[in-house]
Design a protein around this motif. Structure first.
Motif, PDB file in Angstrom:
ATOM      1  N   TYR A   1      64.736 -17.501  50.312  1.00  0.00           N
ATOM      2  CA  TYR A   1      64.953 -16.878  51.493  1.00  0.00           C
ATOM      3  C   TYR A   1      63.932 -16.445  52.322  1.00  0.00           C
ATOM      4  N   GLU A   2      63.827 -16.431  53.479  1.00  0.00           N
ATOM      5  CA  GLU A   2      62.689 -15.858  54.411  1.00  0.00           C
ATOM      6  C   GLU A   2      62.545 -14.454  54.348  1.00  0.00           C
ATOM      7  N   GLY A   3      61.052 -14.175  54.615  1.00  0.00           N
ATOM      8  CA  GLY A   3      60.712 -12.771  54.614  1.00  0.00           C
ATOM      9  C   GLY A   3      59.865 -12.193  53.484  1.00  0.00           C
ATOM     10  N   LEU A   4      59.811 -13.291  52.283  1.00  0.00           N
ATOM     11  CA  LEU A   4      59.052 -12.958  51.068  1.00  0.00           C
ATOM     12  C   LEU A   4      57.969 -13.976  51.010  1.00  0.00           C
ATOM     13  N   PRO A   5      56.755 -13.730  50.434  1.00  0.00           N
ATOM     14  CA  PRO A   5      55.764 -14.634  50.286  1.00  0.00           C
ATOM     15  C   PRO A   5      55.969 -15.493  49.046  1.00  0.00           C
ATOM     16  N   THR A   6      55.478 -16.784  48.924  1.00  0.00           N
ATOM     17  CA  THR A   6      55.332 -17.143  47.771  1.00  0.00           C
ATOM     18  C   THR A   6      54.103 -16.558  46.793  1.00  0.00           C
ATOM     19  N   THR A   7      54.393 -16.399  45.562  1.00  0.00           N
ATOM     20  CA  THR A   7      53.458 -15.630  44.863  1.00  0.00           C
ATOM     21  C   THR A   7      53.425 -16.025  43.427  1.00  0.00           C
ATOM     22  N   PRO A   8      52.680 -15.653  42.633  1.00  0.00           N
ATOM     23  CA  PRO A   8      52.780 -16.198  41.262  1.00  0.00           C
ATOM     24  C   PRO A   8      53.533 -15.314  40.477  1.00  0.00           C
ATOM     25  N   ALA A   9      54.499 -15.782  39.574  1.00  0.00           N
ATOM     26  CA  ALA A   9      55.380 -14.942  38.679  1.00  0.00           C
ATOM     27  C   ALA A   9      54.552 -14.132  37.828  1.00  0.00           C
ATOM     28  N   VAL A  10      55.249 -12.997  37.368  1.00  0.00           N
ATOM     29  CA  VAL A  10      54.218 -11.952  36.608  1.00  0.00           C
ATOM     30  C   VAL A  10      54.883 -11.771  35.189  1.00  0.00           C
ATOM     31  N   ASN A  11      54.051 -11.095  34.290  1.00  0.00           N
ATOM     32  CA  ASN A  11      54.598 -10.488  33.146  1.00  0.00           C
ATOM     33  C   ASN A  11      54.667  -9.077  33.394  1.00  0.00           C
ATOM     34  N   HIS A  12      55.954  -8.454  33.747  1.00  0.00           N
ATOM     35  CA  HIS A  12      55.879  -7.000  34.013  1.00  0.00           C
ATOM     36  C   HIS A  12      56.110  -6.194  32.652  1.00  0.00           C
ATOM     37  N   CYS A  13      54.833  -5.532  32.639  1.00  0.00           N
ATOM     38  CA  CYS A  13      54.897  -4.391  31.321  1.00  0.00           C
ATOM     39  C   CYS A  13      55.009  -3.213  31.854  1.00  0.00           C
ATOM     40  N   LEU A  14      55.151  -2.237  31.066  1.00  0.00           N
ATOM     41  CA  LEU A  14      55.077  -0.766  31.426  1.00  0.00           C
ATOM     42  C   LEU A  14      54.015   0.063  30.361  1.00  0.00           C
ATOM     43  N   LEU A  15      53.373   1.017  30.965  1.00  0.00           N
ATOM     44  CA  LEU A  15      52.509   1.774  30.339  1.00  0.00           C
ATOM     45  C   LEU A  15      52.866   3.194  30.562  1.00  0.00           C
ATOM     46  N   ALA A  16      53.468   3.804  29.509  1.00  0.00           N
ATOM     47  CA  ALA A  16      54.183   5.066  29.607  1.00  0.00           C
ATOM     48  C   ALA A  16      53.258   6.210  29.144  1.00  0.00           C
ATOM     49  N   GLU A  17      52.870   7.380  29.855  1.00  0.00           N
ATOM     50  CA  GLU A  17      52.149   8.282  29.281  1.00  0.00           C
ATOM     51  C   GLU A  17      53.132   9.404  28.581  1.00  0.00           C
ATOM     52  N   THR A  18      53.095   9.815  27.152  1.00  0.00           N
ATOM     53  CA  THR A  18      53.980  10.713  26.527  1.00  0.00           C
ATOM     54  C   THR A  18      53.076  11.641  26.128  1.00  0.00           C
TER      55      THR A  18
ATOM     56  N   TYR B   1      67.679 -11.743  32.884  1.00  0.00           N
ATOM     57  CA  TYR B   1      67.630 -12.531  34.278  1.00  0.00           C
ATOM     58  C   TYR B   1      66.162 -12.389  34.780  1.00  0.00           C
ATOM     59  N   TYR B   2      66.162 -13.641  35.548  1.00  0.00           N
ATOM     60  CA  TYR B   2      64.918 -13.902  36.222  1.00  0.00           C
ATOM     61  C   TYR B   2      64.457 -13.706  37.597  1.00  0.00           C
ATOM     62  N   TYR B   3      65.507 -13.596  38.405  1.00  0.00           N
ATOM     63  CA  TYR B   3      65.473 -13.334  39.843  1.00  0.00           C
ATOM     64  C   TYR B   3      66.284 -12.374  40.269  1.00  0.00           C
ATOM     65  N   HIS B   4      65.779 -11.414  41.388  1.00  0.00           N
ATOM     66  CA  HIS B   4      66.530 -10.370  41.890  1.00  0.00           C
ATOM     67  C   HIS B   4      68.019 -10.731  42.411  1.00  0.00           C
ATOM     68  N   ARG B   5      67.997 -11.851  42.925  1.00  0.00           N
ATOM     69  CA  ARG B   5      69.267 -12.166  43.408  1.00  0.00           C
ATOM     70  C   ARG B   5      70.430 -12.714  42.556  1.00  0.00           C
ATOM     71  N   GLU B   6      69.949 -12.734  41.192  1.00  0.00           N
ATOM     72  CA  GLU B   6      71.027 -12.878  40.073  1.00  0.00           C
ATOM     73  C   GLU B   6      71.772 -11.655  40.099  1.00  0.00           C
ATOM     74  N   LEU B   7      71.302 -10.422  40.553  1.00  0.00           N
ATOM     75  CA  LEU B   7      72.181  -9.239  40.478  1.00  0.00           C
ATOM     76  C   LEU B   7      73.032  -9.004  41.658  1.00  0.00           C
ATOM     77  N   ASP B   8      73.028  -9.983  42.636  1.00  0.00           N
ATOM     78  CA  ASP B   8      73.803  -9.845  43.772  1.00  0.00           C
ATOM     79  C   ASP B   8      75.333 -10.147  43.236  1.00  0.00           C
ATOM     80  N   GLU B   9      76.455  -9.589  44.261  1.00  0.00           N
ATOM     81  CA  GLU B   9      77.773  -9.988  43.919  1.00  0.00           C
ATOM     82  C   GLU B   9      78.143 -11.560  43.974  1.00  0.00           C
ATOM     83  N   ALA B  10      77.342 -12.125  44.813  1.00  0.00           N
ATOM     84  CA  ALA B  10      77.450 -13.478  44.700  1.00  0.00           C
ATOM     85  C   ALA B  10      76.019 -14.120  44.091  1.00  0.00           C
TER      86      ALA B  10
END
Length: 263
Positions: free
Chosen positions: A18-35, A199-208
């Motif tokens: 859908y419009e409003g977001l740029p085309t951009t590379p997919a990521v490998n989203h990681c977290l680093l937590a300071e404990t 899941y891979y895409y944020h719209r997969e969490l939509d009600e539709a």
């Protein structure tokens, strides 16, 4: 605890549906937590060996499909160093599963305990080498900490609370791989749930729900149980709807979710 969002391996550019977001590379989203007990890394993305010798560690069909950027500065170890830490400070690594783009950096943290569901480790050791499981990523002999099912619950979902990782919860999310799990961590304000490849895409969490036409090809080709994967997504949709004020969900590869969380 303080939590850093890291992209540990850009991949092929993708366009939104859908419009409003740029085309951009997919990521490998990681977290680093300071404990209080050192650093905890959730996922590793691709590692130094992958970047320097992709032909030696990664499957050629996989690299042709996902087109990884293979930038050393994106590896978790280099980002940990840029944040001012010693890589040896990473005491624990939690992986949602052992696909190449989720555990490729394990050899860069050889002294860390690696937390994974037992079913996932068993499948990886049994099926490797394959497109998804590459023996080079655990040839150094990781300190595996494995987990079975549990009777604990977290927001209505099955949960495992590792004794030596206070503040972290493993949330099994079946269907994508043999022992796939989400990883929940509380940032002091609300819960973050790293859903891995549930899941891979944020719209997969939509009600539709709307899958992404490109990423859904990868998602359906790599699933081990279609009905379980669809059921998992339904459960996550309910969680996102009913507990939005308490839990933020995100997946491993959606670049627009990553952009929202990193500002």
């Amino acid at each position: 605890m303080r939590i850093h969002h890291l992209n540990c391996g850009s991949m092929r550019p993708i366009a939104p549906t859908y419009e409003g977001l740029p085309t951009t590379p997919a990521v490998n989203h990681c977290l680093l937590a300071e404990t209080d007990d050192g650093l905890v890394l959730v996922e590793t993305g691709l590692g130094l060996a992958d970047v320097r010798d992709a032909a030696g560690t990664l499957d050629t069909n996989w690299t042709a499909m996902v087109e990884p950027a293979l930038k050393e500065e994106e590896t978790a170890i280099r980002q940990v160093e840029r944040l001012g830490f010693d890589p040896a400070d990473v005491r624990h690594v939690i992986v949602t599963h052992l696909d190449v783009d989720h555990c490729g950096g394990l050899p860069d943290f050889p002294h860390a305990a690696v937390h994974v569901l037992a079913a996932e480790l068993e499948a990886a050791l049994r099926e490797a080498p394959s497109v998804r499981y590459r023996p080079a990523h655990w040839a150094h002999g990781p300190q595996w900490r494995t987990y079975e099912s549990t009777n604990d619950r977290w927001f209505g979902l099955d949960a495992i609370r590792p004794a030596d990782l206070p503040g972290f919860v493993l949330v099994p999310l079946s269907g994508h791989s043999a022992g796939h799990t989400g990883v929940a961590v509380h940032n002091g304000d609300k819960w973050l749930l790293h859903c891995g490849d549930a899941y891979y895409y944020h719209r997969e969490l939509d009600e539709a729900p709307e899958p992404h036409p490109v990423m859904d090809i990868v998602q359906t080709r790599s699933e081990v149980d279609h009905d379980e994967r669809v059921g998992t997504q339904s459960a996550l949709r309910t969680l996102a709807r009913d507990h939005a004020a308490e839990v933020t969900l995100f997946s491993a590869h959606d670049p627009w979710e990553f952009g929202r969380l990193t500002g």
